[in-house]
Design an enzyme around this catalytic site. Sequence first.
Site, PDB file in Angstrom:
ATOM      1  N   ARG A   1      -1.446 -14.532   4.434  1.00 55.62           N
ATOM      2  CA  ARG A   1      -2.185 -13.883   5.515  1.00 55.62           C
ATOM      3  C   ARG A   1      -1.421 -14.001   6.845  1.00 55.62           C
ATOM      4  O   ARG A   1      -1.427 -13.083   7.654  1.00 55.62           O
ATOM      5  CB  ARG A   1      -3.607 -14.424   5.605  1.00 55.62           C
TER       6      ARG A   1
ATOM      7  N   PHE B   1     -15.711   3.102   6.456  1.00 58.35           N
ATOM      8  CA  PHE B   1     -14.327   3.419   6.110  1.00 58.35           C
ATOM      9  C   PHE B   1     -14.062   3.466   4.606  1.00 58.35           C
ATOM     10  O   PHE B   1     -12.944   3.737   4.178  1.00 58.35           O
ATOM     11  CB  PHE B   1     -13.363   2.414   6.766  1.00 58.35           C
TER      12      PHE B   1
ATOM     13  N   LYS C   1       0.810  -1.218   0.000  1.00 56.80           N
ATOM     14  CA  LYS C   1       0.000   0.000   0.000  1.00 56.80           C
ATOM     15  C   LYS C   1       0.852   1.280   0.000  1.00 56.80           C
ATOM     16  O   LYS C   1       2.066   1.232   0.269  1.00 56.80           O
ATOM     17  CB  LYS C   1      -0.922  -0.010   1.218  1.00 56.80           C
TER      18      LYS C   1
ATOM     19  N   TYR D   1     -12.394  -2.017  -4.162  1.00 58.72           N
ATOM     20  CA  TYR D   1     -12.964  -2.153  -2.821  1.00 58.72           C
ATOM     21  C   TYR D   1     -14.491  -2.038  -2.803  1.00 58.72           C
ATOM     22  O   TYR D   1     -15.077  -1.785  -1.746  1.00 58.72           O
ATOM     23  CB  TYR D   1     -12.343  -1.116  -1.871  1.00 58.72           C
TER      24      TYR D   1
ATOM     25  N   GLU E   1      -9.538 -10.726  -7.537  1.00 57.42           N
ATOM     26  CA  GLU E   1      -8.574  -9.649  -7.317  1.00 57.42           C
ATOM     27  C   GLU E   1      -7.393  -9.727  -8.283  1.00 57.42           C
ATOM     28  O   GLU E   1      -6.939  -8.702  -8.794  1.00 57.42           O
ATOM     29  CB  GLU E   1      -8.087  -9.687  -5.870  1.00 57.42           C
TER      30      GLU E   1
ATOM     31  N   ASN F   1      -1.904   0.007   6.924  1.00 51.81           N
ATOM     32  CA  ASN F   1      -1.308  -1.218   7.459  1.00 51.81           C
ATOM     33  C   ASN F   1      -0.391  -1.926   6.458  1.00 51.81           C
ATOM     34  O   ASN F   1      -0.143  -3.112   6.564  1.00 51.81           O
ATOM     35  CB  ASN F   1      -2.390  -2.151   8.007  1.00 51.81           C
TER      36      ASN F   1
ATOM     37  N   HIS G   1      -2.097  -5.574   1.589  1.00 45.73           N
ATOM     38  CA  HIS G   1      -3.399  -6.217   1.409  1.00 45.73           C
ATOM     39  C   HIS G   1      -3.141  -7.600   0.861  1.00 45.73           C
ATOM     40  O   HIS G   1      -2.205  -7.808   0.087  1.00 45.73           O
ATOM     41  CB  HIS G   1      -4.256  -5.431   0.406  1.00 45.73           C
TER      42      HIS G   1
END
Length: 139
Positions: A86, A58, A10, A50, A127, A113, A116
């Site tokens: 993950r 959010f 990100k 998204y 995705e 964070n 993704h």
Amino acid sequence: MTQRTLSIIKPDATQRNLQGAILKMIQDAGLKIVAMKMITLTRNQAEGFYAVHKERPFFDSLTQFMCSGPVVVSVLEGENAITRYREVMGATNPANADEGTIRKAFALDIEKNSVHGSDAPDTAATEIAYFFNQLEITG
């Protein structure tokens, strides 16, 4: 079972030039990078990616953040790649992430964070197709 999953480094991480360190953690976990590129998402592209979160409070801040700078999107491949990635990412909230995970090491907060990753095989397929065509994926 060999799987593929999507990874996004990100804007908070690319702005701090952490791509190399994050990619090393991914590869050290035994995941193979079979496609990769750096892009800057438009607001429409971020909203499309998204869209599943459109009704969440959010959504606006997330999509604005995701187009605030370049991201590195990649396709990872390996044994149980979705679960493995993950685990390497760590909990969404870095305060809850285990030591040695990407988010514990680099995340700034729950939104910024750093990474993704896809959460299931069907999500991964969708995705991956959002960012890559089959000619761009090796392996």
